[in-house]
Design a protein around this motif. Structure first.
Motif, PDB file in Angstrom:
ATOM      1  N   GLN A  32     -34.791 -21.367  -9.031  1.00  0.00           N
ATOM      2  CA  GLN A  32     -35.064 -20.046  -9.609  1.00  0.00           C
ATOM      3  C   GLN A  32     -36.397 -19.493  -9.114  1.00  0.00           C
ATOM      4  O   GLN A  32     -36.514 -18.300  -8.808  1.00  0.00           O
ATOM      5  CB  GLN A  32     -35.067 -20.139 -11.134  1.00  0.00           C
ATOM      6  N   VAL A  33     -37.396 -20.356  -9.048  1.00  0.00           N
ATOM      7  CA  VAL A  33     -38.709 -19.924  -8.552  1.00  0.00           C
ATOM      8  C   VAL A  33     -38.594 -19.434  -7.112  1.00  0.00           C
ATOM      9  O   VAL A  33     -39.130 -18.376  -6.756  1.00  0.00           O
ATOM     10  CB  VAL A  33     -39.735 -21.068  -8.654  1.00  0.00           C
ATOM     11  N   LYS A 151     -37.586 -22.692 -20.194  1.00  0.00           N
ATOM     12  CA  LYS A 151     -38.197 -21.912 -19.107  1.00  0.00           C
ATOM     13  C   LYS A 151     -37.127 -21.352 -18.177  1.00  0.00           C
ATOM     14  O   LYS A 151     -37.221 -20.213 -17.707  1.00  0.00           O
ATOM     15  CB  LYS A 151     -39.154 -22.798 -18.307  1.00  0.00           C
ATOM     16  N   ASN A 152     -36.110 -22.164 -17.894  1.00  0.00           N
ATOM     17  CA  ASN A 152     -35.050 -21.728 -16.980  1.00  0.00           C
ATOM     18  C   ASN A 152     -34.301 -20.516 -17.532  1.00  0.00           C
ATOM     19  O   ASN A 152     -33.948 -19.599 -16.789  1.00  0.00           O
ATOM     20  CB  ASN A 152     -34.071 -22.871 -16.721  1.00  0.00           C
ATOM     21  N   LYS A 153     -34.051 -20.530 -18.845  1.00  0.00           N
ATOM     22  CA  LYS A 153     -33.373 -19.387 -19.462  1.00  0.00           C
ATOM     23  C   LYS A 153     -34.217 -18.120 -19.330  1.00  0.00           C
ATOM     24  O   LYS A 153     -33.715 -17.045 -18.987  1.00  0.00           O
ATOM     25  CB  LYS A 153     -33.095 -19.679 -20.938  1.00  0.00           C
ATOM     26  N   GLN A 157     -33.523 -14.723 -16.987  1.00  0.00           N
ATOM     27  CA  GLN A 157     -33.578 -13.373 -17.553  1.00  0.00           C
ATOM     28  C   GLN A 157     -34.588 -12.508 -16.801  1.00  0.00           C
ATOM     29  O   GLN A 157     -34.329 -11.333 -16.519  1.00  0.00           O
ATOM     30  CB  GLN A 157     -33.958 -13.454 -19.030  1.00  0.00           C
ATOM     31  N   ARG A 158     -35.723 -13.119 -16.445  1.00  0.00           N
ATOM     32  CA  ARG A 158     -36.757 -12.362 -15.718  1.00  0.00           C
ATOM     33  C   ARG A 158     -36.265 -11.978 -14.325  1.00  0.00           C
ATOM     34  O   ARG A 158     -36.569 -10.890 -13.828  1.00  0.00           O
ATOM     35  CB  ARG A 158     -38.038 -13.201 -15.605  1.00  0.00           C
ATOM     36  N   ILE A 159     -35.499 -12.866 -13.692  1.00  0.00           N
ATOM     37  CA  ILE A 159     -34.931 -12.555 -12.369  1.00  0.00           C
ATOM     38  C   ILE A 159     -33.988 -11.362 -12.474  1.00  0.00           C
ATOM     39  O   ILE A 159     -34.012 -10.446 -11.646  1.00  0.00           O
ATOM     40  CB  ILE A 159     -34.197 -13.784 -11.795  1.00  0.00           C
ATOM     41  N   GLU A 160     -33.168 -11.375 -13.510  1.00  0.00           N
ATOM     42  CA  GLU A 160     -32.226 -10.265 -13.713  1.00  0.00           C
ATOM     43  C   GLU A 160     -32.978  -8.956 -13.957  1.00  0.00           C
ATOM     44  O   GLU A 160     -32.638  -7.912 -13.390  1.00  0.00           O
ATOM     45  CB  GLU A 160     -31.313 -10.580 -14.899  1.00  0.00           C
TER      46      GLU A 160
END
Length: 309
Positions: A32-33, A151-153, A157-160
């Motif tokens: 994700q990062v 954190k992954n959740k 959400q932040r990526i979206e």
């Protein structure tokens, strides 16, 4: 020896981190990062290129506005002064207001705050292998698993959210570029009308008015001679001299010259384009300028119809 110890420590960290990644969701977090970093780089690069293009186009727009203002301050001002001087012979003419320049556009900048917020967020979630090992050591495997999955959740959400923001920034930039390009087209249309009006006044209206003025002076002197009066040319002329059927063409020409005075005054003292371009619907702007051109063309045809010289 020291290098071997460093290598050993590094290997231990690698093995520990790999083990933790498989059990705590750390691998997903890492992906994700990396994805967020790629999105950041892509959006920042694409939007920066668009903004550079927008600002080059804004410079073109501002140059055209500068040219237009120069024409308005020189040729149009001269036309207004001449027409006002002549038409004042037939009565009171409204005074012309002070010149008001058409406004230029400001350049735009990259939305730094939005990108800084993402940059800060990436820095907070971009844990090193040492961070992963330390968290596992102090918080236990279960504690790290819970924290990482939470954190992954949030990161997903932040990526979206950032994807939506990035696409919106891209679309807004493309729209801004299109609007500025269309604004330049509207300037071209308007400037052609302005120059057409100025050319018509200088090449057709002014010479004809000079002829009419000479005729009126002769007519006045003739009437004074017939009436055995002292010869003098007054500064105010009775429009009735032209209103009779014998001089209808002169009369109608002067009436149409008044239109050119009114429209030239408006061009001189009113930022027509600036007022138009505050409207976000460019179709209306084009229609307004097109109507302007049609009116001017129609009036120019009337001028031709009533010319004597």
């Amino acid at each position: 020896m020291i290098n071997k110890m460093k290598q050993f420590a590094s290997n231990v960290l690698d093995r520990s981190a790999d083990l933790v990644q498989g059990m705590t969701g750390e691998k997903e977090r890492r992906e994700q990062v990396d994805r967020l970093k790629r999105l950041y780089d892509i959006y920042r690069s694409d939007i920066s290129l668009l903004i550079e293009k927008i600002n080059r186009t804004v410079n073109r727009f501002n140059n055209r506005i500068e040219e237009l203002n120069k024409v308005r301050e020189t040729k149009i001002k001269r036309n207004v002064a001449y027409l006002g001087m002549f038409l004042s012979q037939f009565g009171n003419i409204n005074s012309v207001k002070d010149f008001t320049a058409e406004e230029q556009q400001n350049q735009i900048e990259l939305p730094h705050k939005k990108f800084e917020a993402i940059d800060d967020y990436i820095e907070k979630i971009d844990w090193s292998k040492g961070d992963v090992f330390a968290k596992t050591f102090f918080k236990t495997m279960l504690g790290v698993t819970v924290e990482t999955r939470n954190k992954n959740k949030k990161t997903a959400q932040r990526i979206e959210e950032f994807t939506i923001e990035g696409n919106q920034m891209l679309e807004n930039s493309k729209l801004k570029l299109r609007f500025v390009e269309e604004d330049i087209q509207i300037i071209d249309m308007y400037q052609k009308s302005v120059e057409s009006i100025s050319d018509t006044i200088e090449s057709k209206v002014m010479p004809e008015l000079e002829l009419i003025q000479a005729f009126l002076q002769c007519e006045t002197l003739k009437n004074q001679l017939i009436a055995n009066q002292e010869l003098s040319v007054t500064t105010v002329t009775d429009p009735g001299l032209l209103a009779t059927s014998r001089y209808q063409k002169h009369y109608k020409f002067v009436k149409n010259a008044l239109f050119f005075f009114v429209i030239s005054s408006r061009i001189y003292n009113t930022p027509v384009l600036t007022n138009l371009l505050t409207n976000e619907k460019h179709e209306k702007e084009r229609e307004a300028v097109s109507n302007y051109r049609r009116i001017v063309t129609k009036q120019r045809e009337k001028i031709e119809q009533y010319r004597i010289g």
